[in-house]
Design a protein around this motif. Structure first.
Motif, mmCIF file in Angstrom:
data_model
loop_
_atom_site.group_PDB
_atom_site.id
_atom_site.type_symbol
_atom_site.label_atom_id
_atom_site.label_comp_id
_atom_site.label_asym_id
_atom_site.label_seq_id
_atom_site.Cartn_x
_atom_site.Cartn_y
_atom_site.Cartn_z
ATOM 1 N N THR B 12 -6.143 31.998 3.263
ATOM 2 C CA THR B 12 -5.308 33.117 2.908
ATOM 3 C C THR B 12 -3.849 32.619 2.544
ATOM 4 O O THR B 12 -3.098 32.699 1.437
ATOM 5 C CB THR B 12 -4.849 34.167 3.621
ATOM 6 O OG1 THR B 12 -6.519 34.787 3.640
ATOM 7 C CG2 THR B 12 -4.332 35.392 2.857
ATOM 8 N N PHE B 13 -3.165 31.861 3.761
ATOM 9 C CA PHE B 13 -2.200 31.095 3.688
ATOM 10 C C PHE B 13 -1.833 30.067 2.470
ATOM 11 O O PHE B 13 -0.868 29.970 1.576
ATOM 12 C CB PHE B 13 -1.517 30.645 4.800
ATOM 13 C CG PHE B 13 -0.316 30.038 4.965
ATOM 14 C CD1 PHE B 13 0.937 30.743 5.121
ATOM 15 C CD2 PHE B 13 -0.137 28.608 4.894
ATOM 16 C CE1 PHE B 13 2.261 30.209 5.076
ATOM 17 C CE2 PHE B 13 1.127 28.164 5.018
ATOM 18 C CZ PHE B 13 2.323 28.812 4.982
ATOM 19 N N ARG B 14 -2.799 29.309 2.278
ATOM 20 C CA ARG B 14 -3.035 28.245 1.586
ATOM 21 C C ARG B 14 -2.875 28.627 -0.095
ATOM 22 O O ARG B 14 -2.350 28.200 -0.997
ATOM 23 C CB ARG B 14 -4.321 27.330 1.708
ATOM 24 C CG ARG B 14 -4.320 26.145 0.760
ATOM 25 C CD ARG B 14 -5.506 24.894 1.547
ATOM 26 N NE ARG B 14 -6.524 25.609 1.761
ATOM 27 C CZ ARG B 14 -7.498 25.173 2.275
ATOM 28 N NH1 ARG B 14 -7.443 23.748 2.720
ATOM 29 N NH2 ARG B 14 -8.739 25.500 2.756
ATOM 30 N N GLU B 15 -3.652 29.847 0.034
ATOM 31 C CA GLU B 15 -3.705 30.339 -1.513
ATOM 32 C C GLU B 15 -2.320 30.899 -1.977
ATOM 33 O O GLU B 15 -1.820 30.332 -3.111
ATOM 34 C CB GLU B 15 -4.654 31.777 -1.444
ATOM 35 C CG GLU B 15 -4.648 32.302 -2.819
ATOM 36 C CD GLU B 15 -5.945 33.526 -3.080
ATOM 37 O OE1 GLU B 15 -6.242 33.978 -1.672
ATOM 38 O OE2 GLU B 15 -6.112 33.937 -3.844
ATOM 39 N N VAL B 21 3.590 31.353 -4.291
ATOM 40 C CA VAL B 21 4.332 32.627 -3.938
ATOM 41 C C VAL B 21 5.795 32.110 -3.341
ATOM 42 O O VAL B 21 6.697 32.849 -3.435
ATOM 43 C CB VAL B 21 3.519 33.291 -2.803
ATOM 44 C CG1 VAL B 21 4.283 34.194 -2.219
ATOM 45 C CG2 VAL B 21 2.215 34.016 -3.438
ATOM 46 N N LEU B 22 5.940 31.051 -2.500
ATOM 47 C CA LEU B 22 6.949 30.615 -1.962
ATOM 48 C C LEU B 22 8.145 30.210 -2.929
ATOM 49 O O LEU B 22 9.216 30.046 -2.436
ATOM 50 C CB LEU B 22 6.776 29.496 -0.791
ATOM 51 C CG LEU B 22 5.774 29.892 0.338
ATOM 52 C CD1 LEU B 22 5.544 28.816 1.328
ATOM 53 C CD2 LEU B 22 6.126 31.084 1.129
ATOM 54 N N THR B 108 2.228 34.217 6.056
ATOM 55 C CA THR B 108 2.997 33.621 4.869
ATOM 56 C C THR B 108 4.321 34.250 4.849
ATOM 57 O O THR B 108 5.154 33.805 4.522
ATOM 58 C CB THR B 108 1.903 34.283 3.330
ATOM 59 O OG1 THR B 108 0.874 33.748 3.759
ATOM 60 C CG2 THR B 108 2.666 33.875 2.427
ATOM 61 N N LEU B 109 4.128 35.532 5.192
ATOM 62 C CA LEU B 109 5.476 36.304 5.219
ATOM 63 C C LEU B 109 6.681 35.797 6.220
ATOM 64 O O LEU B 109 7.723 35.674 5.899
ATOM 65 C CB LEU B 109 5.184 38.006 5.396
ATOM 66 C CG LEU B 109 4.658 38.444 4.080
ATOM 67 C CD1 LEU B 109 3.953 39.704 4.428
ATOM 68 C CD2 LEU B 109 5.547 38.805 3.142
ATOM 69 N N VAL B 110 5.994 35.496 7.634
ATOM 70 C CA VAL B 110 6.840 34.990 8.640
ATOM 71 C C VAL B 110 7.636 33.704 7.971
ATOM 72 O O VAL B 110 8.635 33.259 8.201
ATOM 73 C CB VAL B 110 5.882 34.602 9.877
ATOM 74 C CG1 VAL B 110 6.620 33.870 10.716
ATOM 75 C CG2 VAL B 110 5.459 36.117 10.204
ATOM 76 N N VAL B 111 6.655 32.720 7.361
ATOM 77 C CA VAL B 111 7.070 31.536 6.797
ATOM 78 C C VAL B 111 8.251 31.618 5.857
ATOM 79 O O VAL B 111 9.515 31.167 5.803
ATOM 80 C CB VAL B 111 6.116 30.671 6.480
ATOM 81 C CG1 VAL B 111 6.642 29.201 5.602
ATOM 82 C CG2 VAL B 111 4.990 30.175 7.437
ATOM 83 N N VAL B 146 10.268 41.522 10.075
ATOM 84 C CA VAL B 146 9.085 41.109 10.039
ATOM 85 C C VAL B 146 7.835 42.086 10.591
ATOM 86 O O VAL B 146 6.958 42.169 10.008
ATOM 87 C CB VAL B 146 9.059 39.874 11.137
ATOM 88 C CG1 VAL B 146 7.666 39.278 11.437
ATOM 89 C CG2 VAL B 146 9.640 38.680 10.432
ATOM 90 N N LEU B 147 8.562 42.881 11.530
ATOM 91 C CA LEU B 147 7.620 44.237 11.966
ATOM 92 C C LEU B 147 7.286 44.862 10.971
ATOM 93 O O LEU B 147 6.012 45.517 10.589
ATOM 94 C CB LEU B 147 8.338 44.838 13.196
ATOM 95 C CG LEU B 147 8.463 44.205 14.463
ATOM 96 C CD1 LEU B 147 9.106 45.215 15.470
ATOM 97 C CD2 LEU B 147 7.083 43.680 14.983
ATOM 98 N N GLU B 148 8.143 45.227 9.921
ATOM 99 C CA GLU B 148 8.251 46.218 8.876
ATOM 100 C C GLU B 148 6.910 45.416 8.047
ATOM 101 O O GLU B 148 6.169 46.106 7.420
ATOM 102 C CB GLU B 148 9.299 46.064 8.003
ATOM 103 C CG GLU B 148 9.601 47.355 7.219
ATOM 104 C CD GLU B 148 11.081 47.321 6.593
ATOM 105 O OE1 GLU B 148 11.989 48.035 7.084
ATOM 106 O OE2 GLU B 148 11.449 46.241 5.869
ATOM 107 N N PHE B 149 7.043 44.076 7.484
ATOM 108 C CA PHE B 149 5.955 43.613 6.866
ATOM 109 C C PHE B 149 4.705 43.769 7.490
ATOM 110 O O PHE B 149 3.753 43.849 6.608
ATOM 111 C CB PHE B 149 6.432 41.881 6.840
ATOM 112 C CG PHE B 149 7.824 41.705 6.149
ATOM 113 C CD1 PHE B 149 8.229 42.467 5.110
ATOM 114 C CD2 PHE B 149 8.108 40.325 6.056
ATOM 115 C CE1 PHE B 149 9.298 42.245 4.363
ATOM 116 C CE2 PHE B 149 9.584 40.019 5.511
ATOM 117 C CZ PHE B 149 9.750 40.916 4.673
#
Lengths: 313, 258
Positions: B12-15, B21-22, B108-111, B146-149
């Motif tokens: 999923t991250f790779r996708e 996305v980044l 993904t969001l953390v990165v 991040v918690l919100e995410f």
């Protein structure tokens, strides 16, 4: 032992805006597939073939009934490590390369890392994608995707493989290769269950077939048994460009193509035709009894089903 | 089991990475560097305040948009494109798929947040030429973001498990907006009477309380955050995300993949 035992699986969808109108996709289905055979699941489009496969894969849930795969309940997750599945018109993660996709599926199937690398390489060779293994799938043609699909289905060396319309999208060479692959799987002792509406594929490959129409099973049997209705006629083929008058006189139905003549005659006239060919110094190629083709059997079954449905209505 | 979840998460991250996305980081970097230069020229004494406010708000909004727009398609897109068939016909349980997808999106969001945080600190250094101890509070605000995410990811997945991407986006974004005003909703519930009080109280506690996670303004003013709030928000986010994910699993476990 049976590789697959389907015990009255049935599926009814609720359709309409309020999902209250039942629509039966599969009537209770009873079917057994023996280990090591190539089994064809035949039917026209919309007959219930894909529904059956989806039920067996646990992608949809049955309204009633159950099944056993490789001697275990079909819902048992451990069964899935031993089966391979190619869906109809498969679509894969197109941001991955063929190599990455197979690697990912190998991981999900629990293939140990050391074996995985070898298996991926071998399968890429088997399906003819070794040279394009580093290309993202979004650049693949339909036929190449079908090859990837076949590759992922056999990647983890399953005992039982389900193919849903495996020849779809393939050119004649590709179809030939898939046929060879299926035969190879059979030689390796694996069971192959494949759905198709292309009867020539089934006739060429299958040990046994089942015919399904409008969600109901219409017939099951060995291909030879289903097509063994000898019609009391033989087909004679010889080299030549003309039909001798003596053979014409027998009332034979003759077709001349290039340098060959093909005649359908009553089997009682077989000796007379051979004598005539000797006299005319024509070279005989083959004499074979005329059998009902699988297609004829299939069409007859469907017509009979339509007729009985019409009478019931 | 754990490894299968990890494989699904990593795919999923790779996708997300391959779908560019980044790339949003570029837009974020441009926005922040432009703002820092502009603020450095026009504001007196409050450059730092503006950069922290603007930077953290941008981190939050960029992340929410990504969480919603990826999250809503995580399940429905796989069903629609039938990529799920070849995954679920393997020894992968449906709940593993959902949990793997969740961790993939959260990762993904953390990165993404990590890189954006570097941007925020760089802009801060540009305008104030040094770091002070109170700047470490920005890390707390980032942690809350991040918690919100995590909550938004789980909600997007929940909606994605039974609804179309468009409706899922509407639901998830509406909940984000309502949740950002959850405190006001609770205050309103306290003042209301009768049935409306019950309804407002129910709604106020059902929607995620994002307002409790918003400490950006107080941190910009160098006001400390209580340890109790950190603990409370952590537990709340984990509880809410777990509940939403359980709902997604429950729905998805019984869903026919037509």
């Amino acid at each position: 032992m049976n590789a697959i035992e389907i015990l009255g699986l049935e599926k009814t969808y609720l359709v309409g805006f309020w999902r209250k109108r039942p629509k039966r996709a599969l009537h209770p289905l009873h079917l057994a597939v023996e280990e090591g055979e190539i089994f064809g699941f035949l039917g026209p489009n919309g007959a219930g073939k894909t529904t059956t496969l989806k039920l067996l894969m646990g992608l949809v849930f049955p309204t009633a009934g159950s099944a056993r795969i490789l001697g275990r309940e079909w819902t048992d997750p451990s069964v899935k490590a031993q089966i391979g599945f190619l869906p109809e018109q498969p679509y894969f993660y197109d941001y991955l390369t063929a190599h990455e996709l197979l690697e990912y599926y190998g991981q999900l199937s629990g293939v140990p890392a050391k074996q995985r690398k070898q298996r991926v390489e071998r399968v890429l060779d088997q399906v003819g994608l070794h040279d394009v293994q580093g290309v993202q799938l979004r650049k693949f043609s339909k036929g190449m995707l079908q090859r990837v699909g076949i590759g992922q289905a056999i990647l983890h060396d399953p005992k039982l493989v389900f193919f849903d319309e495996p020849m779809s999208g393939l050119d004649p060479m590709g179809r030939r290769e898939v046929r060879d692959l299926m035969e190879q799987l059979k030689h390796e002792g694996k069971t192959v269950f494949f759905s198709t509406h292309i009867l020539s594929d089934a006739e060429a490959l299958c040990d046994r077939v089942a015919i399904i129409h409008k969600g109901e099973l219409r017939g099951v049997g060995a291909v030879e048994d289903l097509t063994s209705t000898v019609q009391g006629k033989v087909e004679v083929i010889w080299h030549g460009t003309q039909v001798p008058a003596s053979i014409k006189a027998l009332g034979a139905e003759c077709h001349v193509t290039a340098d060959r003549v093909r005649a359908i005659i009553d089997e009682r006239q077989q000796d007379a035709v051979i004598d005539a060919l000797r006299r005319e110094r024509q070279r005989l190629i083959a004499i074979t009894p005329v059998r009902t083709s699988l297609e004829a059997y299939f069409v007859e079954k469907l017509q009979r089903a339509e007729t009985s449905a019409g009478k019931t209505a | 089991m754990r490894t299968r979840i990890a494989y699904i998460a990593s795919n999923t991250f790779r996708e997300a990475v391959r779908d560019r996305v980044l790339y949003n980081l570029i837009a974020f970097a441009l926005l922040l560097s432009g703002a820092a230069i502009l603020v450095g020229q026009i504001s007196i004494e409050i450059e730092k305040l503006v950069v922290i406010n603007l930077g953290l708000t941008a981190v939050s909004l960029f992340g929410v948009v990504i969480a919603i727009f990826i999250g809503i398609g995580l399940v429905s897109k796989e069903i629609e494109k039938r990529t799920l068939y070849t995954v679920l016909s393997r020894p992968v349980r449906r709940w593993e798929f959902i949990v793997g997808k969740f961790f993939g999106l959260a990762g993904t969001l953390v990165v993404n947040t990590f890189f954006m945080a570097i941007g925020v600190f760089a802009a801060l250094f540009y305008v104030s030429h040094k770091f002070v101890r109170a700047d470490a509070l920005i890390l707390v605000a980032l942690y809350f973001i991040v918690l919100e995410f995590l909550i938004i990811c789980s909600l997007a997945l929940l909606f994605s498990s039974f609804s179309s991407p468009l409706l899922s986006a509407v639901f998830a974004f509406s909940l984000f907006v309502i949740g950002s005003f959850a405190e006001d909703l609770r205050n309103f519930a306290g003042m209301a009477h009768g049935v409306s009080r019950w309804l407002a109280t129910g709604a106020a506690y059902l929607v995620p309380n994002f307002s409790a996670f918003n400490v950006i303004t107080s941190i910009a003013h160098e006001q400390p955050v209580a340890g109790q709030l950190v603990l409370q928000n952590t537990l709340y986010a984990l509880f809410y995300a777990t509940m939403a994910l359980s709902g997604a699993v429950l729905i998805f476990e019984h869903r026919d993949l037509k």
